[in-house]
Design a protein around this motif. Structure first.
Motif: not given
Length: 366
Positions: A238-247, A304-308, A328-333
């Motif tokens: 169920g954790a199907s929102n995915i964003i790739t970030l630098d670490v 973590l704050s994602l502006p959109g 370029h990503d779309r998430f459901l919240v």
């Protein structure tokens, strides 16, 4: 091998021609335990169930029930009973005749057959329906008859092949709890195949999530949900929102960031991307219900704050569901508050909402 296991499967492999369906499966099942084999279509879960039941022969490995090797035995020679997705009832027979069928094949005396069927009908709330044709029953009643036929022979191991998938949603929800309660009261050991995550979590004591013919993680439902072992498990659970970030690695955890995304300090316990992995990029998974939407306020360093921008707002009930564009990503919240479409917002992820894994480039993984 667990000495007290009802079922022991060791290094089981099955192939159709050149296609490997099961690849070295091993698992144990204890007395009274309810195991759900969970996964998407084609993962091998039904093949594993049918191999345990004797309907398929493995090319390698072993199936033992009560310590006895049954790998080469036919289904009727095993102390198992199967409940099929299609019910597999005899349409020309009554409820009594269907439940009695397996008992007659086993040579059980008529008085004992009658006694067992009376008990089963009472257990399954089918009293008064013994003489009714199964074609005159509802879907839920037919599934109870199929379950009763299996339970009547007192199997050491009950095998359930997606038995609820043909039922209406409301009946399916009710039967989940009924079947679990019944099997627990009787102390029945069961293996249940399903592709429905919620169904598996409600009914089973333990989940075995499969992918590509292997078990990728097994454990209690809460373990897979809260502590997924891989990106695949997190997505399926169920954790199907995915964003790739630098670490970047810090002394007390990880710092994740990306273009337009402020650095956030995340505990290394949030996933499998630890200091030892030395991963420079990570896939961050989160669930719609565990994020929140903000339009103002300061950003916290441990969130973590994602502006959109909100692209779409719907109301499926209990809360609003927003489709939010972030780069370029779309998430459901999900959020109980009402926000207008087109509003600039931030998706805020507390540390406990994040599952983080090393990023694997699709081309390099191919």
């Amino acid at each position: 091998m667990a000495t007290d296991a009802i079922l022991s499967v060791r290094d089981l492999s099955v192939a159709y021609g050149q296609t490997r369906i099961l690849d070295g499966i091993s698992l144990d099942l204890e007395q009274g335990e309810f195991l759900a084999l969970l996964g998407r279509s084609g993962c091998g879960k039904t093949t594993l169930l049918r191999t345990i039941g004797g309907f398929m022969r493995p090319e390698h490995g072993q199936v033992r029930i009560d310590g006895i090797d049954v790998t080469r035995l036919s289904p009727e020679a095993r102390p198992t009973a199967m409940v099929f997705q299609s019910y597999a009832l005899w349409p020309h027979m009554t409820v009594f005749g269907n439940i009695a069928y397996g008992l007659k094949l086993r040579g059980v005396p008529k008085p004992e057959i009658t006694r067992r069927i009376d008990e089963v009908l009472a257990l399954l709330r089918l009293d008064g329906l013994a003489d009714r044709k199964v074609t005159a029953l509802s879907g839920g009643q037919r599934q109870r008859v199929a379950l009763g036929r299996a339970l009547a022979v007192a199997p050491r191991l009950l095998l359930l092949d997606e038995p609820l998938s043909n039922l209406d949603a409301r009946i399916r929800l009710d039967l989940r709890h009924e079947i679990r309660d019944l099997l627990k009261r009787l102390g029945v050991t069961a293996v249940h195949v399903t592709h429905d995550r919620e169904e598996a979590m409600v009914m089973a004591d333990r989940l075995a999530l499969m992918n590509g013919g292997q078990i990728v993680q097994q454990g209690a439902p809460a373990e897979l949900y809260d502590r997924p072992a891989s990106s695949f498990v997190a997505d399926f659970m169920g954790a199907s929102n995915i964003i790739t970030l630098d670490v970047r690695h810090a002394d007390d955890g990880l710092i994740v960031e990306g273009p337009g995304i402020a650095p956030a300090r995340i505990s290394a316990a949030a996933g499998a991307c630890t200091v030892s992995d030395n991963c420079a990029r990570a896939d961050i998974h989160f669930r719609s219900a565990q994020a929140r939407i903000e339009v103002s306020g300061a950003e916290a360093r441990d969130e973590l704050s994602l502006p959109g921008v909100i692209l779409q707002a719907t109301y499926p009930g209990d809360s609003y569901r927003y489709a939010v564009q972030v780069g370029h990503d779309r998430f459901l919240v999900d959020d109980i508050r009402k926000f207008p479409e087109g509003e600039a917002v931030r998706i805020v992820l507390p540390a406990g909402a994040i599952h983080l894994f090393p990023h694997v480039d699709a081309q390099s993984a191919a």
